[in-house]
Design an enzyme around this catalytic site. Structure first.
Site, mmCIF file in Angstrom:
data_model
loop_
_atom_site.group_PDB
_atom_site.id
_atom_site.type_symbol
_atom_site.label_atom_id
_atom_site.label_comp_id
_atom_site.label_asym_id
_atom_site.label_seq_id
_atom_site.Cartn_x
_atom_site.Cartn_y
_atom_site.Cartn_z
ATOM 1 N N GLU A 272 0.829 -1.207 0.000
ATOM 2 C CA GLU A 272 0.000 0.000 0.000
ATOM 3 C C GLU A 272 0.866 1.261 0.000
ATOM 4 O OE1 GLU A 272 -3.365 0.165 -0.345
ATOM 5 O OE2 GLU A 272 -3.084 -1.973 -0.733
ATOM 6 N N TRP A 275 2.193 1.627 -3.507
ATOM 7 C CA TRP A 275 1.176 2.126 -4.434
ATOM 8 C C TRP A 275 1.170 3.654 -4.435
ATOM 9 C CZ3 TRP A 275 -1.572 0.695 -8.454
ATOM 10 C CH2 TRP A 275 -1.889 -0.651 -8.651
ATOM 11 N N TRP A 304 -21.378 9.661 -20.266
ATOM 12 C CA TRP A 304 -21.685 9.844 -18.860
ATOM 13 C C TRP A 304 -23.059 10.470 -18.650
ATOM 14 C CZ3 TRP A 304 -18.348 7.073 -16.412
ATOM 15 C CH2 TRP A 304 -17.020 7.014 -16.808
ATOM 16 N N ASN A 339 -10.318 2.749 3.099
ATOM 17 C CA ASN A 339 -9.808 2.501 1.757
ATOM 18 C C ASN A 339 -10.672 1.535 0.956
ATOM 19 O OD1 ASN A 339 -7.647 2.791 -0.273
ATOM 20 N ND2 ASN A 339 -7.355 0.613 0.086
ATOM 21 N N TRP A 357 -16.017 10.008 -13.676
ATOM 22 C CA TRP A 357 -15.132 9.803 -12.529
ATOM 23 C C TRP A 357 -14.511 11.099 -12.021
ATOM 24 C CZ3 TRP A 357 -10.009 11.192 -13.240
ATOM 25 C CH2 TRP A 357 -9.553 11.287 -14.563
ATOM 26 N N TRP A 380 -9.073 6.870 -8.559
ATOM 27 C CA TRP A 380 -10.288 7.057 -9.360
ATOM 28 C C TRP A 380 -10.119 6.530 -10.777
ATOM 29 C CZ3 TRP A 380 -15.211 8.139 -8.366
ATOM 30 C CH2 TRP A 380 -15.525 8.561 -7.084
#
Length: 470
Positions: A272, A275, A304, A339, A357, A380
């Site tokens: 994590e 990342w 969208w 998370n 998004w 995202w």
């Protein structure tokens, strides 16, 4: 005599701070003075997406940094400006006034950050030098390349290469420097309007808080893999705000892990942390991601939804999907979201409500105290299937199944959606219309199965059309 200045950015700490340590050494060797500076521009930060929780956390961290630097005999000067552009001009004027020729700072990726540093180089007098350290990364981005000489677009080989580089070279983080200068009385910082964030979860923000939390978390790190996805349990580190502000560095985290366990790919908490570095690594290579660009433009033409009520109900925690609503309310009430729920909530907005998004990204940025552009954008785009190493478009979390799996007894839902508290464990994850109406809880804004099927059809067609023309 050329004096020294430390330009603080997203690195509001005194420990493991190479620019501060190097500036103090130079000041000692040259018998020169040392000053610290920070460009405080709420307008610039708001333009980048930050809201009151992040701005308030910034102010708290700056106040603490001011005290810590004063104890080292260093004054922190706040340059208040409507933009980084004006702030850089004012910083250069400050350096000229203080006879500063050497400015020490950390390298930062990003579009505005590059423009800011480029402006400094363009405007600064020839004798004024900017010394940038790469401490934001465990290894500088340009040292992490594929065998073909390209930057990594998949996390796993990036992590493998990074670990191979640092496993034998990781050194202990620098302690707070002891430069022998007499301590000063800290002067109150002129930060203007004070932003409000109550921090009800007591998230660590200040440097000392971050170190204490990191040490406490190490005692439960062995349980991280089994507890990190359960929002009702205290199974995560809660260090994201500290990492976003730089009151704690990723190297400090890696070193602390290494003192307890081997740095291996199987360590979930280590992954994590890496990342977060990976998303910053991408900004170093693709700064245009800061401009709302999709990493993979293949899905840019998705149709969208334009109904504003869909986004509004998701933001308010009124979608009629209990776990999604509980996550939204946690965010709105605390300035933080678990998370696992960030993924569940984001995927519901993008792939079930079919809302762009970028609207979700902007809302998280505004509400999160731990807002970090790279991590937020990367997360995202992962959910939306537009990013690097993203989830395939056909992978869609079922929020009801996620709820049954990770909040089986409904404890988290009951905390943040109290109107559903009377329901039995089995019913709370997906209440019937009759139960929802009786408890004053909204019906689902869309039918999950119908919307999911429609999303898959649209993604598939868009992908086929794109492939035909490219």
């Amino acid at each position: 005599m050329a004096n020294q200045l430390v330009w603080f950015r997203n690195d509001l700490r005194t420990c493991d701070h190479a620019p501060l340590s190097e500036a103090l050494v130079a000041a000692h060797q040259q018998n020169s003075t040392i000053t610290a500076a920070f460009i405080w521009s709420p307008e610039q930060l708001q333009q980048q997406g930050a809201g009151s929780p992040k701005l308030a956390a910034y102010q708290q961290a700056l106040d603490a940094l001011n005290d810590d630097l004063a104890a080292l005999g260093v004054e922190l000067q706040i340059i208040t400006a409507p933009s980084w552009q004006q702030g850089v001009t004012d910083l250069i004027e400050l350096c000229v006034r203080l006879d500063v020729d050497n400015i020490y700072c950390h390298y930062e990726p990003g579009w505005d950050e590059r423009l800011r540093d480029g402006q400094f180089h363009d405007q600064a007098p020839e004798q004024m030098h900017l010394h940038r350290a790469n401490d934001l990364y465990s290894a500088p981005p340009r040292q992490l390349l594929t065998l073909q000489g390209n930057f990594y677009k998949v996390f796993t080989p990036y992590k493998r290469n990074l670990l191979a580089q640092i496993i034998d070279t990781l050194v202990a983080p620098r302690p707070a420097p002891d430069n022998g200068l007499p301590a000063q009385a800290a002067k109150p910082l002129a930060l203007g309007e004070r932003f409000v964030w109550d921090n009800p979860m007591q998230l660590p923000v200040l440097e000392q808080q971050a170190h204490e939390r990191l040490e406490d978390f190490m005692d439960q790190m062995n349980d991280y893999s089994s507890l990190r996805d359960i929002p009702a349990r205290a199974g995560t580190s809660l260090l994201s705000t500290s990492l976003a502000l730089g009151t704690l560095s990723s190297r400090q985290v890696l070193w602390t892990i290494a003192q307890r366990q081997a740095l291996t790919s199987s360590n979930a908490f280590l992954s994590e942390i890496l990342w977060r570095e990976f998303y910053k690594y991408l900004l170093a290579w693709r700064p245009e991601l800061c401009l709302g660009k999709a990493f993979n433009p293949k899905w840019d033409q998705f149709p969208w939804q334009t109904d504003p009520s869909l986004l509004q109900r998701w933001q308010a925690g009124q979608t009629g999907v209990p776990l999604v609503d509980a996550a939204a309310r946690q965010l709105n009430q605390t300035g933080w979201m678990h998370n696992r729920l960030r993924m569940v909530s984001a995927m519901y907005l993008v792939k079930i409500l079919q809302v762009d998004w970028r609207h979700g990204e902007a809302w998280f940025a505004r509400q999160l105290a731990d807002f970090d552009f790279a991590a937020n954008n990367g997360g995202w785009q992962w959910v939306a299937s537009t990013g690097v190493d993203a989830t395939p478009y056909f992978r869609i979390f079922n929020p009801h199944e996620q709820s049954r799996r990770f909040d089986p007894d409904g404890d988290f839902i009951r905390k943040y959606v109290p109107e559903l508290a009377p329901l039995a464990n089995k019913a709370i994850h997906q209440p019937t219309p009759e139960l929802a109406l009786a408890l004053g809880y909204p019906l689902p804004v869309v039918d999950y199965k119908t919307s999911r099927a429609d999303t898959l059809v649209k993604f598939k067609k868009l992908g086929q059309d794109y492939d035909q023309h490219h």
